[in-house]
Design a protein around this motif. Structure first.
Motif, PDB file in Angstrom:
ATOM      1  N   GLY A  51      38.205  44.295  32.197  1.00 50.86           N
ATOM      2  CA  GLY A  51      37.712  43.830  33.490  1.00 50.86           C
ATOM      3  C   GLY A  51      36.326  44.354  33.808  1.00 50.86           C
TER       4      GLY A  51
ATOM      5  N   THR B 205      42.939  37.992  35.902  1.00 51.89           N
ATOM      6  CA  THR B 205      42.690  38.313  37.303  1.00 51.89           C
ATOM      7  C   THR B 205      41.813  39.545  37.434  1.00 51.89           C
ATOM      8  N   SER B 206      42.117  40.582  36.661  1.00 51.78           N
ATOM      9  CA  SER B 206      41.310  41.805  36.748  1.00 51.78           C
ATOM     10  C   SER B 206      39.862  41.517  36.366  1.00 51.78           C
ATOM     11  N   SER B 207      39.666  40.742  35.292  1.00 48.55           N
ATOM     12  CA  SER B 207      38.303  40.443  34.847  1.00 48.55           C
ATOM     13  C   SER B 207      37.539  39.647  35.894  1.00 48.55           C
ATOM     14  N   PHE B 208      38.144  38.568  36.379  1.00 49.29           N
ATOM     15  CA  PHE B 208      37.431  37.706  37.303  1.00 49.29           C
ATOM     16  C   PHE B 208      37.269  38.346  38.681  1.00 49.29           C
ATOM     17  N   LEU B 209      38.267  39.129  39.110  1.00 43.93           N
ATOM     18  CA  LEU B 209      38.161  39.762  40.425  1.00 43.93           C
ATOM     19  C   LEU B 209      37.088  40.839  40.419  1.00 43.93           C
TER      20      LEU B 209
ATOM     21  N   GLN C 250      45.041  32.699  38.595  1.00 44.28           N
ATOM     22  CA  GLN C 250      45.789  33.133  37.412  1.00 44.28           C
ATOM     23  C   GLN C 250      47.074  33.872  37.787  1.00 44.28           C
TER      24      GLN C 250
ATOM     25  N   ALA D  35      40.301  34.231  39.520  1.00 46.14           N
ATOM     26  CA  ALA D  35      41.076  35.478  39.479  1.00 46.14           C
ATOM     27  C   ALA D  35      42.420  35.311  40.168  1.00 46.14           C
TER      28      ALA D  35
END
Length: 448
Positions: free
Chosen positions: A247, A376-380, A86, A83
């Motif tokens: 996300g 970033t939004s997805s992984f965070l 990226q 996240a």
């Protein structure tokens, strides 16, 4: 020469020209297929880094004498690294092109994976997994940016579905490989295999992937310009809405990825090989639905409508899992739980690629920064969801189902409240009507 002879001569010359150009067209077509394969391989890096490792999670808890919740932090660390990485690599690729940041990231990924294989404690394993995620972020963020460089509109949505066919092989094969590796060695051998795969992808990128961002389209600014570009993207309500929708949908998926090794192996008593097989079947469902999306639905049904259908299916499957795990249906075996997980995973085949396409349609420039915000939004959000599925221990699937359902409901709220799909549908119809009237007026003018 008579006109007829000239016509025949011109036709013959044209046919000869076509024959001369045909090898070049074939060469370009082959190059395009190779680039598609490479982009699919790059998007496969995250599932390879996480899914191949999943069957070994219970063994890691025993080998490093660590509780399950701590071992699950190795997944969280990798996801958090992807996240945050990226956010750095995306703007870098807008400034320096796609190839250099990608190759550097793959090189660091290989080194970090070797260190994971050598980690003597769970604390160091968490740290090395964080570094692995930070470096691996380059693969997925730049792959999406390259797609945005090459495609637009419905073609981009179709290409994302094609990438899902290729990258979808990774979650099918990865846990199967991981399960087989555990037959002949321990969990450290999984990271040795990952190292070899990372080297192979790096070599292919070095030799075969061209630069897709011309120097004239790169940004010369520094961190300030990158931050301004991201702020501008987030100020677009629709872009932010699709980003958050994707996300939270990914969080529902990652709750499954993080908890399923313990749910299927510890609660239902399945072997690592059985878990790997079930995980592979679920991934097949995701790939097949993704292909239905790209080959049949895109261009015939609006992307917003398909996305809404996908989210509805996810909520339905998560609700069924919650009811089963709380005992509403009495004692249930592995089969009905596996069916519900299969439905949830398959729905991601129309949810994730369409959120990415709809978000990236909002921007042409700053594709790297836009891709970074998406990833970033997805992984965070997924990294936050990961430890929540283990808060009640290893003996219940209730936290997994609760996290999946809650994340899916928030995704729907973001989709309806920020993206306003009904408004987009009206605007699209108005635009199509205007184009039709314009073409009709032009035709009438030509007739007169």
């Amino acid at each position: 020469m008579p006109e007829g002879g000239a016509s025949i001569s011109n036709t013959a010359q044209g046919a000869a020209a076509v024959e001369r150009e045909r090898p070049d067209l074939t060469s370009h077509r082959r190059t395009g297929l190779l680039v598609t394969f490479l982009l699919g391989s790059l998007t496969a890096v995250p599932p390879l880094a996480m899914d191949m490792y999943l069957p070994s999670l219970p063994e890691v808890t025993r080998s490093l004498h660590a509780p399950a919740a701590t071992v699950q932090l190795t997944l969280t660390a990798c996801l958090a690294g992807m996240a945050l990485g990226q956010l750095v690599v995306g703007p870098m690729s807008d400034r320096w092109g796609r190839r250099r940041p990608l190759l550097a990231g793959l090189a660091v990924f290989v080194v970090a994976t070797v260190l994971c294989a050598l980690a003597p404690t769970v604390q160091l394993l968490v740290a090395f997994r964080l570094a692995q995620g930070l470096a691996g972020a380059a693969a997925i963020v730049i792959a999406r940016a390259v797609v945005r460089d090459l495609y637009d509109g419905m073609a981009m949505a179709r290409f994302f579905s094609t990438l899902m066919l290729i990258s979808g092989v990774a979650p099918i094969v990865a846990p199967l490989i991981g399960g087989q590796v555990l037959r002949v060695t321990d969990w450290r051998g999984v990271f040795v295999v990952l190292t070899v795969i990372g080297i192979a992808i790096g070599v292919l990128v070095w030799t075969k992937l061209p630069e897709t961002l011309p120097p004239a389209e790169r940004h010369s600014g520094g961190v300030g310009e990158a931050l301004r570009a991201m702020r501008g993207l987030l100020a677009d309500r629709s872009f932010a809405g699709y980003t958050l929708t994707g996300g939270f949908a990914f969080a529902s998926l990652f709750a499954y990825i993080s908890a399923s090794p313990f749910v299927i192996q510890e609660i239902y008593g399945a072997s690592p090989q059985t878990f790997s097989l079930l995980f592979g079947v679920n991934s097949v469902g995701l790939v097949l639905v993704g292909q239905i999306n790209g080959k049949i639905l895109v261009g015939r049904v609006s992307l917003d409508r398909v996305l809404g259908i996908g989210l509805t299916i996810v909520i339905t499957a998560a609700t069924a899992l919650l009811l089963m795990s709380t005992g509403v249906f009495g004692e249930v075996g592995l089969a009905p739980v596996a069916v519900a997980l299969f439905v949830l995973m398959s729905a991601m085949g129309i949810t994730l690629p369409n959120t990415q396409a709809l978000a990236l349609m909002r921007t042409k420039h700053n594709a790297g920064s836009a891709s970074a915000l998406l990833g970033t939004s997805s992984f965070l959000i997924g990294a936050i969801a990961s430890p929540l599925v283990g808060v009640a221990g290893e003996d219940t699937a209730v936290p997994m189902a609760v996290v999946q359902l809650a994340a899916a409901l928030v995704a729907v709220a973001c989709f309806m409240g920020m993206c306003r799909p009904w408004k987009a549908s009206k605007e699209s119809k108005a635009s199509n009507t205007s184009k039709t009237e314009s073409r009709t007026a032009s035709a009438e003018g030509a007739d007169s």
